[in-house]
Design a protein around this motif. Structure first.
Motif, PDB file in Angstrom:
ATOM      1  N   UNK A 134     -14.250  34.584  -0.784  1.00  0.00           N
ATOM      2  CA  UNK A 134     -13.568  34.406   0.506  1.00  0.00           C
ATOM      3  C   UNK A 134     -12.058  34.613   0.346  1.00  0.00           C
TER       4      UNK A 134
ATOM      5  N   UNK B  93     -16.876  49.438  -0.924  1.00  0.00           N
ATOM      6  CA  UNK B  93     -17.583  48.221  -0.509  1.00  0.00           C
ATOM      7  C   UNK B  93     -16.605  47.042  -0.442  1.00  0.00           C
ATOM      8  N   UNK B  94     -15.718  46.978  -1.430  1.00  0.00           N
ATOM      9  CA  UNK B  94     -14.744  45.878  -1.433  1.00  0.00           C
ATOM     10  C   UNK B  94     -13.806  46.006  -0.229  1.00  0.00           C
TER      11      UNK B  94
ATOM     12  N   UNK C 203      -7.038  48.238  -5.546  1.00  0.00           N
ATOM     13  CA  UNK C 203      -5.902  47.883  -4.682  1.00  0.00           C
ATOM     14  C   UNK C 203      -5.625  46.402  -4.933  1.00  0.00           C
ATOM     15  N   UNK C 204      -4.980  46.128  -6.065  1.00  0.00           N
ATOM     16  CA  UNK C 204      -4.745  44.744  -6.490  1.00  0.00           C
ATOM     17  C   UNK C 204      -3.884  43.994  -5.474  1.00  0.00           C
ATOM     18  N   UNK C 205      -4.316  42.808  -5.119  1.00  0.00           N
ATOM     19  CA  UNK C 205      -3.522  41.987  -4.212  1.00  0.00           C
ATOM     20  C   UNK C 205      -2.578  41.086  -5.007  1.00  0.00           C
ATOM     21  N   UNK C 206      -1.424  40.806  -4.435  1.00  0.00           N
ATOM     22  CA  UNK C 206      -0.434  39.983  -5.128  1.00  0.00           C
ATOM     23  C   UNK C 206      -0.862  38.518  -5.098  1.00  0.00           C
TER      24      UNK C 206
ATOM     25  N   UNK D 180      -1.927  33.129   0.470  1.00  0.00           N
ATOM     26  CA  UNK D 180      -1.997  33.119   1.931  1.00  0.00           C
ATOM     27  C   UNK D 180      -3.455  32.977   2.389  1.00  0.00           C
ATOM     28  N   UNK D 181      -4.315  33.717   1.721  1.00  0.00           N
ATOM     29  CA  UNK D 181      -5.732  33.659   2.098  1.00  0.00           C
ATOM     30  C   UNK D 181      -6.367  32.325   1.700  1.00  0.00           C
TER      31      UNK D 181
ATOM     32  N   UNK E 269      -8.119  50.856   4.203  1.00  0.00           N
ATOM     33  CA  UNK E 269      -7.609  50.920   2.828  1.00  0.00           C
ATOM     34  C   UNK E 269      -6.159  51.392   2.819  1.00  0.00           C
TER      35      UNK E 269
ATOM     36  N   UNK F 180      -4.540  42.491   8.292  1.00  0.00           N
ATOM     37  CA  UNK F 180      -4.579  41.097   8.763  1.00  0.00           C
ATOM     38  C   UNK F 180      -4.090  40.959  10.205  1.00  0.00           C
TER      39      UNK F 180
ATOM     40  N   UNK G 234      -0.281  37.041  -1.752  1.00  0.00           N
ATOM     41  CA  UNK G 234      -1.301  37.419  -0.776  1.00  0.00           C
ATOM     42  C   UNK G 234      -2.544  36.545  -0.957  1.00  0.00           C
TER      43      UNK G 234
ATOM     44  N   UNK H  88     -10.759  36.764  -1.979  1.00  0.00           N
ATOM     45  CA  UNK H  88     -10.660  38.221  -2.104  1.00  0.00           C
ATOM     46  C   UNK H  88     -11.969  38.775  -2.670  1.00  0.00           C
ATOM     47  N   UNK H  89     -12.702  39.552  -1.865  1.00  0.00           N
ATOM     48  CA  UNK H  89     -13.962  40.124  -2.361  1.00  0.00           C
ATOM     49  C   UNK H  89     -13.755  41.122  -3.497  1.00  0.00           C
ATOM     50  N   UNK H  90     -12.515  41.505  -3.746  1.00  0.00           N
ATOM     51  CA  UNK H  90     -12.243  42.455  -4.835  1.00  0.00           C
ATOM     52  C   UNK H  90     -12.220  41.808  -6.203  1.00  0.00           C
TER      53      UNK H  90
ATOM     54  N   UNK I  24     -13.507  40.187   6.372  1.00  0.00           N
ATOM     55  CA  UNK I  24     -12.831  38.889   6.260  1.00  0.00           C
ATOM     56  C   UNK I  24     -11.513  38.850   7.023  1.00  0.00           C
TER      57      UNK I  24
ATOM     58  N   UNK J  27      -2.387  45.385   3.588  1.00  0.00           N
ATOM     59  CA  UNK J  27      -2.396  44.026   4.129  1.00  0.00           C
ATOM     60  C   UNK J  27      -2.109  43.983   5.634  1.00  0.00           C
TER      61      UNK J  27
ATOM     62  N   UNK K  30     -15.672  44.664   2.686  1.00  0.00           N
ATOM     63  CA  UNK K  30     -15.767  43.201   2.718  1.00  0.00           C
ATOM     64  C   UNK K  30     -14.423  42.575   3.078  1.00  0.00           C
ATOM     65  N   UNK K  31     -13.349  43.180   2.576  1.00  0.00           N
ATOM     66  CA  UNK K  31     -12.022  42.663   2.925  1.00  0.00           C
ATOM     67  C   UNK K  31     -11.759  42.832   4.424  1.00  0.00           C
TER      68      UNK K  31
END
Lengths: 344, 298
Positions: free
Chosen positions: A273, B278-279, A213-216, A222-223, B209, B216, A219, A275-277, B286, B213, B282-283
């Motif tokens: 922190x 797992x990811x 689930x790739x983040x842009x 922002x983090x 999942x 958040x 995104x 992105x853990x991915x 956070x 986003x 963790x997300x």
């Protein structure tokens, strides 16, 4: 426990030379580690060799495969005295076996020392490149010429280092009567060499997404902003566009960050922190979601962005565009910034 | 487990129950999640068998349950008789031994509706039962302590009834499982007996999942719901909300079980590896759990 036998390895425990590699993500480094141990075992017939991979980005299958290759390649007399341990989330796993607990207890101490949270050791900064980047930055910004002392302060190096660099760049420099120095023309060859060696000079690290689930990049930004770090700045396309809003590029394939790291250790724990991915890429061919470049000079020259957070200086952004193979955008960005019509 | 279309089931339930009861029904669980994430697309399915329906408010829930159940029975719906507590109770059956109201529609045994109700304010114990007397026998209307979290500010559907919000279902499961308990579910999931905690915490991760986003925003919603529902102890609840997830993170075997349940449930069409889950975990820590904890610490 003795430290650094032959000044080569991280420790010696019970006639076992221990080499700790942390954050390993390339198989060639694993092979090099095994080979280093094998060389020494040849002249130390009563010793064993142990390679410890701490928080390595190598799959178990890959590890097994490498272990099999080592078995086929090395003499049995050497191979039989080698072992690999992985260390992940506080747990050791052995290939081919796990040593006794008393050994593990002592090993834990070594691994803890070598994988200190304070970061990993960095090589000596490439001062020539840092000075070159700073001179180009001043040239692009049409700033006043600098004194050698000012260069020393901004870079964080000694006078001889600055003097030696200025000597090499002399054909491109103008010196004022008070010995201040500035670029008079763009040093194309030195710049090209810097682009070629960019990964090495800037300790570039590429991160890929493993979440599915790739983040842009937006995104991630922002983090990043939430972290409130002043030593991290946005570069790449986003940074370049902040300096030059008309940059001609639809979309934004990845996020480039510059990490200001004037010290001698590199701590990349912030990535988890953000992105853990994200994990370190296994090869340059994998499309990166995040690329981190390390800036070694004393002064970061980061500037605040109106929307919050920091942006890297134009020279770092320009190098990021080249590194991303966005050559057309790099040329456009350079032309927009250059004081006179010029091409890099 | 059956593949069911959330919109078709919601339409069928809303057409079958007394019209005046619709505003009092909140669908929770997989079907509610499926409704949010797969919308009204009749071609997308959720793997589930139980359509959990909470009747509110608690003081009229018994009457509502009787009205809903009798109308369904009159229309040919049948009690689910297999499994534990398959037989109706009578006046001598203790409240906590009563079977729940579980009714199959006339045309299929693939799924059934189960009736529940909200807990009393301040109810902190395990399941509580309200007796429901039907023409077919005595049944129980269960509630449990964090059901009120699930039904906090539900979303109204075009079918007239409500669906629980994903973030509230997630929070209730987090509060319910501060540890990985060893009890395994009596029903098998694709031939495996799964720990209840892993199934429910896996559900949290599947919801996270699928929410992407939007996670958040969860911490603010969670804090509001906890402060409203548990004004005296919301901070301590907020501070324990992440404990189960952290236990799951520390146990690869349990995480694998959670992934297995996700892939046989809400994530069936987008399966994940344990590493990917797992990811997601963790997300979630956070993006939602740590901000909630920070808010609770003031």
């Amino acid at each position: 426990m003795e430290n650094r036998p032959d000044q080569t390895f991280d420790a010696e425990i019970d006639f076992t030379y221990v080499e700790v590699k942390s954050g390993l993500n390339a198989v060639r480094n694993l092979r090099a580690g095994l080979l280093d141990l094998a060389y020494v075992l040849q002249s130390h017939p009563n010793h064993r060799g142990m390679l410890v991979l701490a928080d390595a980005n190598i799959t178990n299958a890959r590890l097994e495969n490498e272990w099999d290759l080592a078995r086929q390649t090395l003499r049995f007399e050497i191979f039989s005295r080698l072992s690999i341990l992985t260390y992940q989330n506080g747990e050791f796993r052995g290939h081919p076996y796990l040593p006794p607990q008393s050994f593990i207890d002592r090993l834990q101490e070594v691994v803890g020392r070598e994988t200190s949270l304070a970061g990993r050791p960095l090589p000596r900064p490439d001062y020539f490149s840092e000075i070159l980047k700073l001179l180009i930055h001043h040239w692009l910004q049409r700033d006043e010429p600098m004194t050698t002392a000012s260069l020393q302060t901004k870079i964080g190096c000694a006078y001889p280092t600055v003097a030696k660099t200025l000597e090499k760049l002399a054909p491109f420099l103008s010196r004022s009567s008070d010995r201040r120095v500035a670029l008079k023309t763009f040093p194309k060859a030195a710049w090209s060499a810097l682009i070629t060696r960019g990964d090495e000079v800037r300790q570039t690290r590429r991160y890929v997404d493993r979440s599915g689930e790739l983040r842009t990049p937006d995104s991630l930004v922002r983090r990043l902003t939430k972290l409130g770090r002043r030593d991290l700045a946005i570069g790449g396309v986003l940074g370049a566009r902040s300096h030059f809003p008309n940059l001609d590029l639809l979309g934004n394939p990845r996020l480039d960050l510059t990490l200001h790291c004037p010290g001698s250790r590199l701590d990349l724990s912030f990535v988890a922190r953000v992105d853990p991915g994200l994990v370190l890429a296994n090869s340059d061919q994998e499309p990166a979601a995040l690329v981190v470049h390390v800036l070694r000079r004393k002064e970061s020259l980061f500037s605040a962005m109106p929307e919050g957070g920091w942006r890297a200086d134009p020279v770092e952004c320009l190098l990021d565009l080249h590194e991303a193979r966005l050559e057309a955008q790099a040329a456009e960005f350079f032309s927009a910034l250059a004081p006179v019509p010029s091409s890099p | 487990m059956s593949n069911v279309s959330p919109s078709l089931i919601l339409a069928k339930v809303s057409q079958s129950v007394p019209h005046e009861c619709l505003p009092n029904i909140i669908i929770i669980g997989s079907l509610a999640a499926g409704y949010h994430f797969f919308g009204e697309d009749k071609n997308l399915y959720v793997r589930t068998k139980d359509i959990d329906s909470v009747l509110r408010p608690r003081n009229t829930a018994v009457k509502s349950a009787e009205a809903v159940a009798e109308k369904l029975i009159g229309a040919g719906w049948e009690h689910k008789e297999d499994g534990n507590h398959g037989k109706p109770g009578d006046q001598n059956t203790p409240d906590d031994k009563l079977p729940a109201v579980r009714l199959h529609p006339p045309d299929t045994k693939d799924w059934f509706i189960e009736l529940l109700t909200e807990p009393s304010p301040g109810d902190q114990g395990d399941r509580r039962w309200l007796r429901v007397k039907l023409s077919t026998g005595h049944f129980g209307l269960p509630s449990f302590s964090f059901l009120g979290v699930i039904t906090y500010k539900p979303v109204k559907t075009p079918f007239g009834l409500f669906c629980a919000r994903s973030e509230m279902m997630a929070l209730a499961n987090l509060l319910e499982h501060p540890t990985i308990r060893p009890e395994r579910m009596s029903g098998l999931i694709e031939s495996r007996a799964i720990k209840r905690s892993n199934k429910d915490l896996g559900r949290v991760l599947a919801l996270a999942r699928l929410s992407g986003e939007k996670v958040e925003d969860w911490s603010a919603e969670w804090a509001e719901a906890l402060a409203h529902l548990f004004p005296d102890r919301w901070k301590s609840l907020a501070l324990q909300a992440g404990a189960g997830l952290r236990a799951l993170l520390a146990s690869p075997d349990d995480l694998e079980e959670a992934a297995y349940t996700c892939n046989n449930g809400l994530l069936a069409s987008r399966p994940v590896t344990p590493e990917q889950l797992r990811i997601t975990l963790e997300r979630l820590l956070l993006d939602a759990v740590e901000p909630l904890e920070a808010q609770a610490r003031g």
